[in-house]
Design a protein around this motif. Structure first.
Motif, PDB file in Angstrom:
ATOM      1  N   ARG A 176       0.855  -1.255  -0.045  1.00 54.72           N
ATOM      2  CA  ARG A 176      -0.117   0.011   0.120  1.00 54.72           C
ATOM      3  C   ARG A 176       0.980   1.312  -0.031  1.00 54.72           C
ATOM      4  O   ARG A 176       0.375   2.547  -0.171  1.00 54.72           O
ATOM      5  CB  ARG A 176      -0.737  -0.079   1.243  1.00 54.72           C
ATOM      6  N   ARG A 177       2.267   1.110   0.063  1.00 58.44           N
ATOM      7  CA  ARG A 177       3.184   2.300   0.095  1.00 58.44           C
ATOM      8  C   ARG A 177       3.029   3.019   1.308  1.00 58.44           C
ATOM      9  O   ARG A 177       3.461   4.260   1.140  1.00 58.44           O
ATOM     10  CB  ARG A 177       2.916   3.110  -1.279  1.00 58.44           C
ATOM     11  N   THR A 178       2.460   2.334   2.500  1.00 60.81           N
ATOM     12  CA  THR A 178       2.488   3.290   3.777  1.00 60.81           C
ATOM     13  C   THR A 178       4.071   2.951   4.409  1.00 60.81           C
ATOM     14  O   THR A 178       4.401   4.020   5.358  1.00 60.81           O
ATOM     15  CB  THR A 178       1.662   2.748   4.533  1.00 60.81           C
ATOM     16  N   SER A 179       4.634   1.868   4.156  1.00 62.37           N
ATOM     17  CA  SER A 179       6.020   1.876   4.668  1.00 62.37           C
ATOM     18  C   SER A 179       6.826   1.667   3.421  1.00 62.37           C
ATOM     19  O   SER A 179       6.444   1.477   2.257  1.00 62.37           O
ATOM     20  CB  SER A 179       6.305   0.702   5.356  1.00 62.37           C
ATOM     21  N   TRP A 180       8.131   2.277   3.405  1.00 66.66           N
ATOM     22  CA  TRP A 180       8.999   2.377   2.558  1.00 66.66           C
ATOM     23  C   TRP A 180       8.442   3.693   1.373  1.00 66.66           C
ATOM     24  O   TRP A 180       8.888   3.522   0.157  1.00 66.66           O
ATOM     25  CB  TRP A 180       9.388   1.161   1.628  1.00 66.66           C
TER      26      TRP A 180
END
Length: 112
Positions: free
Chosen positions: A101-105
């Motif tokens: 979901r692109r919430t981390s990295w």
């Protein structure tokens, strides 16, 4: 000129006012008061709030590399199961979901 010791010009004379000043001095940052969804948006909008924080492989505790993150993103976008991806990369399903979901990295740009 006489100074009245009961005057409220000095905020410390009024105990309630002094306590309010102390509460204001030690209030957490506004971001900590936000609900989780807004906190994530705040973190993405202000990524340099903690510029000394190591990101990605610069963090000594990182379990992933940029190549692995891009591989998870590609596979998740293609419809792969997060459970299978998590097992393949030896991470938790939650960590895999956050990467997908692109919430981390989130600091990594989208792949070309």
């Amino acid at each position: 000129m006489q100074i009245d010791s009961t005057s409220t010009a000095n905020p410390m004379v009024d105990a309630g006012r002094g306590q309010e000043i102390m509460r204001m001095a030690f209030r957490p940052t506004p971001a900590r008061l936000l609900p989780p969804e807004e906190r994530r948006a705040y973190a993405l909008a202000y990524p340099d709030r903690n510029p000394s924080a190591a990101r990605g492989t610069g963090n000594s505790q990182a379990k992933m590399t940029e190549r692995k993150v891009y591989a998870i993103r590609r596979a998740a976008d293609a419809g792969a199961s997060l459970q299978h991806l998590a097992e393949a990369f030896a991470i938790s399903v939650r960590a895999c979901r956050h990467i997908a979901r692109r919430t981390s990295w989130a600091h990594l740009p989208e792949e070309n």
